[in-house]
Scaffold this motif. Sequence first.
Motif, short mmCIF file in Angstrom:
data_model
loop_
_atom_site.label_atom_id
_atom_site.label_comp_id
_atom_site.label_asym_id
_atom_site.label_seq_id
_atom_site.Cartn_x
_atom_site.Cartn_y
_atom_site.Cartn_z
N VAL A 1 0.83 -1.20 0.00
CA VAL A 1 0.00 0.00 0.00
C VAL A 1 0.87 1.25 0.00
O VAL A 1 2.05 1.19 0.34
N LYS B 1 1.04 -4.24 3.45
CA LYS B 1 -0.24 -3.84 4.04
C LYS B 1 -0.23 -4.03 5.56
O LYS B 1 -0.77 -3.22 6.32
N SER C 1 -3.55 1.20 -2.93
CA SER C 1 -2.71 0.01 -2.93
C SER C 1 -1.83 0.00 -4.17
O SER C 1 -2.09 0.72 -5.14
#
Length: 945
Positions: free
Chosen positions: A243, A256, A274
């Motif tokens: 991300v 993430k 993302s």
Amino acid sequence: MVDFKAIEEKWKTEWERQEAFEANADPGRKKFFVTFPYPYMNGYLHLGHFYSIMRTEAFARYKRLKGFNVLFPQGWHCTGSPIESAAKRIREKEPGQWKTMKLSGFSEQETGQFGNPEHWTEFFPKTAKQDLIDLGMSIDFRRSFITTDLNPQYNRFIEWQFRKLKEKGYVVKGNHPVVWCPKDNTPVGDHDRVEGEGETPKDFIWAKFRMKHSDLIIMAGTTRPDALLGQTHIWIDPQGEYVVAKVKGEKWVVGKEAIRKIEQQFAKPEIIGSITAGELMYKWAQGPLVGYETTIIPAAFIDATVGSGIVYSALEDPVDLMEMQHIQAQPEIARSYGLDPEVIAKLKPIFIIDVEGLGENLGQEMLDKYRITSPADKKKLEDAKGELNRVVFRKGVMNKSCGRYAGMSVPQAQEAIKKDLIKGNDAVMFYELTGKAVCRCLTECIVKVVSDQWFLHYSDEEWKKVAHECLNSMRLYPEKSRQQFNYVIDWLQNWACVREYGLGTKLPWDRKWVIEALSDSTIYMAYYTLAHLIRDENPEDIDDSLFDYVFALKKDPPKNGKKIRSLEAMKKEFGYWYPMDFRNSGKDLIQNHLTMCIFNHTAIFPRKHWPQSFGVNGWVTVDGKKMSKSLGNFILLKDLVQQAPVDASRITILSGGEGLDDPNWDSEFAKACPAKLEGLTELCLGHHGKGRADMLSADHWMESTLHLIIRDATTFMDELMFRSALQKIFFDLPKAMRQYLRKTSSSPNRAIMDAAITAQIVMLSPFAPFLAEELWQKTGGKGLVAHARWPAYDEKKIDEKATYIDDMLSSARGDIDAVLHLAKISKPSTVTLLIAHPWTYDLVKLVKEQLPETRNPGDILKAAMATPLKQHGAHIAKLVPKLVNNPSMLPAAALSQEQEQHAFAEAKSLYEDELKCPVEIVRAQDSTHPKAQQALPGKPAIIVT
RNA sequence: GCGGAGGUGCCGGAGCGGUCAAACGGGGUAGGCUUAGGACCUACUGGCUUAGUGCCUACGCAGGUUCGAAUCCUGUCCUCCGCACCA
């Protein structure tokens, strides 16, 4: 039979009635102030407490006997989270805690009461005090107190102390990573975890790689910032989820999973979107410290959920190198990711570290050493990586290509680079747990960086210097522990001194914090000096100026001075008792409490009030095994008091060890001890005040032996060597007295026997005070034995000859038996002892004098031949080498033939009684027996018929 | 990994260059004293020897220094304590 329990009750009552151990300032008398760290009040006292406190107690009693006005106070520690946590678990009906309480003997109803933390602070101090009274501790209980704001006066004292420290700049603000329970919202120490003991936050660097033609920053985690100097490329997880997050105005690219960590440890991130691994691959980025750009390459062994999800590589370690070689060998893999195989092919390690004994391509060396040929050799790769890391960390030096870091050791370079990167905004610091840790509430722990935390500034170099000065001026028992203290002073870093949870004193200028348990117990010994007085003062009237005044830090009388009735009394008490003369604890407290005690004393008090000495000791074992509840050998003092005579327990624990070794509670010894005390009672009471007036040689021997024992025992007591002292006092002295009685057919010299008995009782009293009081009273001692005088010894009364004659007589007796045995004669008709020729005494003297000069028999022989001994040349030539090789044949004291003959003549009737036959004492020159030649000084020849 | 302390007989432990087969205690064996004993005493408690004080093998393991080492040095293995925000 001795009724130990009745004696204990009698003297406990008597001590209390006479206020025997209440000590007050008395400027006319020399003082001695001893302390034992206040125990934590979350349970009963146990054998471990007993040993450490007994060392304090025995020393206190000894110093009292030496004429000191001794203060031994005792407080109770309630600060911290364990009591509050346990109370909470009880309220929440947590089964484990309820079971623990049941095992400790509490009913359900009683356990319910412990749901209130205050109940702990009332219940356990009471039981602890009773235990210590029952154990005969010579404590001034008027001065006892509990800690925390439940004790408003003490609370004032701690507040004063912290304001004082802050004023002087010793309390500072900062951030700190802790193992944290997100449910309880509190740090989770080792003992509060169900899993993961010893796991700790380890710092990582997230280095910033700025992407070309973009404002994105790749965050690559590492524990080896030094490797940045040789960076070759960046690895990502081809399957990973990444991300872009806005953090403090920057756009970070991370895995993430890393978002949570950023939030807990750094700042609140804002997720912008993302980004896939594919979008990152083959892009270029500029990393810190180097002047070139690197590219991003996927690798299967990277896991986007670990750390920041991205790492950089220097191809310095075998795992990276193997992977790269694997990729390079298969250009089609690169092509399938859209990478240019030519770029890949060019990547090779940049050498930045020299390690003695290894070539410059460290990774390759490891691959060769472990014979690794494929990235699939995971186990071997891990081992190889481990070994390389160790050797690099220990022996690696940054090479000349490393600019300003060249020549530094790897650990040095790591620290320097870390600092530089963070300062230059090229990296941020993150923490990972070294392993999984689970809180007692079963929540998995995380690392949290506590911000706005207050620290005691122990990293301050000046402060460390002064702490060393204090330590240097101190006596340590045993001296061996000094190294460890020195190490700890240097090693101690800033100490987080407040918490958000637990009992204690609120930080006066920031009341959301509670002062933590080790930080509120650094100089409280000073509080003992006035605890019994300040207790009656109104807390409202107590302010900082009061403490400044009574602790003699400022001359100005306190603001509310007129309202404080005991103001001058407190000042006097402190002025008299401080500094603290001795403090004893387990050796585990060296690394925190005792060292902090040194630091904080130097911060607050002038030099003359710094601690004078510390004693440290090992951990108690029971019959050689660690004491633990699960082993069922956990001994509580309240039970011990019921089960055995206290005097016996006191002797058992102190004879279990000394120094830093772990002392052992020996159950066999404990069992045998009461009988031994009974025997001693009979010995003292049965022979006190009896005997004759004239002096025989046995009397001289006893007198000499007594003074020798007193001298040795005194030395051992001064050195806190209680086991050795007990050996002299509890074993050697009674044994000597019994021998003396035998030698004199139970008709001793009255004065000498009484002196021995009195010395016995007084010297035993630090160890077995109850029985000692009883014996003291029964033998007509005045007052309490606790206030009697330790026996003095007179060097002149110690007569080496007397001891030697005794040894000589008994070894001759042994030799007679040996000869009888060998000759197979059970009932001799006569025994003749031939005393050595007069000239042998001269020879022995000469050899003894020569021995320190030379060990060469030839030289000694030559020296002998230069004297009138020459006429016995033949004998001497044989004897001298024998004596040199076996100096034990030389007598310990020089006697003449006449003296030796006289000694044997005195022992003649004793021998005759035992052997039941006539014994002749004959001088060698008066005998024609060939054995007469064998006799040596101290070793008469023996003829049996 | 880092720092500290240690490894001695059946056990706990002294000893820290020669007087060491090793203090003192515990345990064990045999005997004594006792109405009885958990008191007290005596002997033995590595092996072998002997009308005596002798020899051999021992102080984690391997080397070294020394006339001589349990004791000093080097290496090595093992055990314990601490390494923090926790009492």
